[in-house]
Design an enzyme around this catalytic site. Structure first.
Site, PDB file in Angstrom:
ATOM      1  N   GLY A 152      -0.413 -14.240 -40.004  1.00  0.00           N
ATOM      2  CA  GLY A 152       0.880 -13.864 -39.464  1.00  0.00           C
ATOM      3  C   GLY A 152       0.917 -12.403 -39.061  1.00  0.00           C
ATOM      4  O   GLY A 152       0.089 -11.592 -39.490  1.00  0.00           O
ATOM      5  N   CYS A 153       1.905 -12.045 -38.233  1.00  0.00           N
ATOM      6  CA  CYS A 153       2.015 -10.667 -37.748  1.00  0.00           C
ATOM      7  C   CYS A 153       2.413  -9.724 -38.879  1.00  0.00           C
ATOM      8  O   CYS A 153       1.821  -8.647 -39.039  1.00  0.00           O
ATOM      9  CB  CYS A 153       2.997 -10.585 -36.600  1.00  0.00           C
ATOM     10  SG  CYS A 153       4.617 -11.346 -36.920  1.00  0.00           S
TER      11      CYS A 153
END
Length: 349
Positions: A152-153
């Site tokens: 994920g970012c």
């Protein structure tokens, strides 16, 4: 030179379009299939007019993709739907390579997945096979992987600056407090009332407080680095800008370490890395300086207390936080130069 033939499943979303943008400049890749079930039959340029000058395949359904022509698949599909899709891909073509941009294969522990996502994993054998794709930290395993789980970012933005410090025992594992602010594109492209301009402009708000699913990725990577259970405090914020993510991380120093020692450790850890820059000690990164690029900037600042420090990290949530890292992982899997297709500089102003 023979091109690597790729398909992008879920090409009508932000991460899918970003994959097209990046791969269109890649000298060793040919985009052979693009899917988007609700927009099947349309040209990619009808959905994203910036691609009008490119010769791209029409959008189709996943079932219409001719897998015999595909070497690697990017899955940019919604969380929860990707498990069965990828299982079916491997059933039809076991040798195919997959880079998954959803959260479906990021967690190695089936119990952790069920806890955070509310249902048992539907492809347990593949879950155990998947490699968590923080490129700089798991490079060797990614090169040999059949399935790469793109992180994920928020996770990438916190894992990159903190894991080296945990490995060297420079910070207390239970002291990590993260406030991570992200732009609107992190919420995806689907129409949502709460994402309308008038709903989010001129304000900032926290979301997923105390239970954001990216916390599970932090637990997984921080625990492995520290060699013990860690429980970071993670608070995500939504801010009214299109791109970018910015983590402000407060840590407590361990064993007589100093903020300068943290900076030296990170400088050594990422020396020679093409996409990670550790700024001079005391200098603070800015999200505008990585916008549109695959670059990461990390800063370390001494807190006023002698036993604390502040570590800051920023990247573009759609590039290094998603599609750029996916291309970087594809380069590793395919044996290409790791920077191929990713050398664009930040867009500023």
């Amino acid at each position: 030179m023979t091109a690597l033939n790729v398909a992008i499943l879920g090409a009508s979303g932000y991460t899918g379009s970003e994959l097209v943008r990046l791969l269109s400049r890649h000298r060793q890749v040919a985009i052979r299939a693009l899917t988007a079930d609700r927009k099947a039959g349309q040209a990619m340029a009808d959905v994203f007019p910036q691609f009008v000058h490119l010769d791209l395949p029409k959008l189709t359904t996943i079932a219409e993709v001719a897998l015999d022509e595909i070497d690697l698949v990017f899955c940019a599909l919604p969380h929860g739907t990707t498990q069965t899709v990828i299982a079916e891909l491997f059933a039809k073509k076991p040798e195919i390579k997959v880079v998954d941009l959803s959260a479906d294969f990021r967690l190695a522990d089936p119990a952790a997945y069920e806890q955070w996502y509310g249902h048992p994993h539907q492809a347990l054998e593949l879950q155990s096979e998947a490699v968590f794709g923080v490129s700089e930290l798991h490079r060797a395993a990614i090169k040999d992987a059949r399935l790469v789980a793109n992180p994920g970012c928020h996770s990438t933005t916190s894992i990159l600056p903190i894991v080296p410090l945990l490995k060297e025992r420079l910070i207390e594992p239970d002291s990590i407090s993260i406030v991570s602010a992200t732009g609107m594109s992190g919420a995806g492209r689907a129409a949502k009332e709460g994402m309308l301009f008038s709903e989010v402009s001129e304000g900032v708000h926290a979301y997923g407080v105390g239970g954001h699913r990216h916390t599970a990725e932090l637990d997984q990577e921080f625990d492995a680095a520290a060699g013990r259970t860690t429980r970071a405090t993670f608070t995500p914020l939504l801010i009214p800008m299109n791109r970018g993510i910015y983590a402000t991380i407060t840590v407590r120093l361990s064993g007589g370490a100093t903020a300068e020692a943290l900076h030296a450790s990170l400088t050594t850890a990422y020396w020679g890395e093409p996409f990670v820059t550790v700024l001079p000690f005391g200098k603070v990164p800015q999200s505008r300086h990585v916008r549109g690029s695959n670059n990461v900037q990390i800063g370390v600042v001494a807190d006023r207390g002698p036993d604390k420090a502040i570590v800051l990290c920023t990247l573009d949530n759609l590039v290094k936080g998603a599609s750029g890292q996916a291309v970087q992982n594809m380069n590793l899997v395919a044996g290409f130069e790791e920077t191929e297709g990713l050398t664009q500089l930040a867009i500023f102003p």
